[in-house]
Design an enzyme around this catalytic site. Structure first.
Site, mmCIF file in Angstrom:
data_model
loop_
_atom_site.group_PDB
_atom_site.id
_atom_site.type_symbol
_atom_site.label_atom_id
_atom_site.label_comp_id
_atom_site.label_asym_id
_atom_site.label_seq_id
_atom_site.Cartn_x
_atom_site.Cartn_y
_atom_site.Cartn_z
ATOM 1 N N ARG A 1 -20.506 5.538 -21.343
ATOM 2 C CA ARG A 1 -20.489 6.524 -22.422
ATOM 3 C C ARG A 1 -21.720 7.413 -22.420
ATOM 4 O O ARG A 1 -21.742 8.448 -23.075
ATOM 5 C CB ARG A 1 -20.380 5.816 -23.777
ATOM 6 N N ALA B 1 -16.674 -4.701 -31.742
ATOM 7 C CA ALA B 1 -16.653 -6.028 -32.345
ATOM 8 C C ALA B 1 -17.348 -6.065 -33.695
ATOM 9 O O ALA B 1 -17.122 -6.986 -34.478
ATOM 10 C CB ALA B 1 -17.298 -7.046 -31.402
ATOM 11 N N SER C 1 -9.064 -11.454 -27.762
ATOM 12 C CA SER C 1 -9.952 -12.426 -28.401
ATOM 13 C C SER C 1 -9.154 -13.629 -28.881
ATOM 14 O O SER C 1 -8.012 -13.495 -29.335
ATOM 15 C CB SER C 1 -10.664 -11.783 -29.599
ATOM 16 N N TYR D 1 -11.253 -7.197 -37.254
ATOM 17 C CA TYR D 1 -11.432 -7.189 -35.797
ATOM 18 C C TYR D 1 -10.273 -7.901 -35.103
ATOM 19 O O TYR D 1 -9.634 -7.341 -34.194
ATOM 20 C CB TYR D 1 -12.752 -7.852 -35.427
ATOM 21 N N LYS E 1 -7.168 -6.417 -32.600
ATOM 22 C CA LYS E 1 -6.887 -6.913 -31.248
ATOM 23 C C LYS E 1 -5.420 -7.325 -31.117
ATOM 24 O O LYS E 1 -4.768 -7.060 -30.090
ATOM 25 C CB LYS E 1 -7.800 -8.096 -30.927
#
Length: 317
Positions: A35, A79, A119, A143, A147
């Site tokens: 990035r 996260a 996860s 979170y 996912k």
């Protein structure tokens, strides 16, 4: 035959290890995504060709980066959300919208396989019996929910395109430079802080970096991995007490664990509103990796002890 792998999250804890691990394989060329130009390491070698993508992943076109790619390993994601931000919206944007934008464009570009690092939180936070791929998902928190939503969308995409999808759910990943709760415990052990976990006989599955990377490598090409969900993990479960003692051994420190009954720890955590923290540190979370063994012929190459001591030696170099 050369395999071209686009790797997102290359500057993250798992991504940095994967970059080195995959590029060491004879027929794998890795195209890591960064990035910021400041994140791109020097001396990456001829088999590593980095991409700089500064635009938001959820809107980026990905045309140049996906050209000629065989596999995408999507290890990027969010996260944690800074205080004051809407965590539901932020996780949705980073973990669902960005994932699906990349996946849809990968399918259109002719990418053969999309490996998504999810996860174990999709299964749940704690369990007294081992989680399996057949366990009913019980994601708790924004979170884990994000996912799971990404998983469902990816599997639906696989039904309507020629691109195969592989989903891997790791539990807590440990290794040199690990963030989060692992890093906090490691710092405490390194400083010789007495910890009240000498009587915690819980059972948790963790996964060392090399063990997880070896599973990801198999999932790049094994025909049995196509459109499957796999739980990752070391071969054995460990207690928090065993974890901390092994940390101390690897650091050359004396283990300073106070024999406090678990019932007392839970009572104190309840008073101070730290039940979630107690679940993370002292709860049970065993994972059954039999499916990956059966379908892929994979087994973790390192034991927990080997992986933990090796990672601590690496971390002090």
């Amino acid at each position: 035959m050369q395999m071209n792998v686009l790797l997102t999250g290359a500057n993250g804890f798992l991504g940095r290890f994967l970059l080195g691990y995959l590029s060491e394989q004879e027929d794998v060329w890795v195209f890591p995504v960064y990035r910021s130009s400041s994140h791109i390491p020097q001396g990456l070698g001829a088999k590593v060709q980095p991409w700089l993508v500064e635009q938001p992943f959820e809107t980026h076109a990905w045309e140049a980066e996906l050209d000629g790619m065989d596999v995408v390993v999507h290890a990027a994601g969010k996260a944690h959300v800074p205080a004051g931000q809407n965590d539901r919206l932020e996780f949705q944007r980073a973990n669902v919208e960005a994932t699906m934008n990349l996946a849809r464009r990968a399918a259109l570009a002719g990418v053969k396989r999309f490996v998504f690092i999810s996860s174990i939180g999709v299964n749940g936070n704690t369990s007294d019996v081992p989680y399996t791929e057949e366990s009913v998902p019980q994601p708790s928190g924004a979170y884990a929910i994000s996912k799971y939503e990404a998983e469902l969308a990816l599997l639906k995409l696989a039904e309507t395109s020629s691109m195969e999808v592989v989903i891997i759910r790791p539990p807590l990943i440990y290794g040199a430079g690990a963030p989060g709760s692992f890093a906090q415990l490691l710092r405490a052990v390194k400083k010789g802080v007495p910890l009240p976990f000498g009587m915690v006989n819980n059972r948790r599955t963790l996964v060392g970096l090399e063990n997880l990377a070896s599973l990801i490598l198999v999932c790049l090409h094994h025909p049995g991995a196509a459109n499957q969900v796999f739980l990752a993990g070391d071969a054995e479960t460990v207690s928090t007490t065993e974890l901390l003692r092994t940390m101390a051994e690897g650091l050359g420190k004396k283990s300073r664990l106070l024999p406090i009954p678990l019932s007392l720890l839970e009572a104190v955590a309840g008073v101070f509103g730290k039940k979630d923290l107690m679940d993370k540190v002292c709860g049970n979370l065993p994972v059954d990796i039999a499916k990956a063994k059966r379908l892929l012929g994979w087994s973790p190459p390192l034991s927990f002890r080997e992986a933990m001591l090796g990672s601590l030696r690496e971390g002090v170099k």
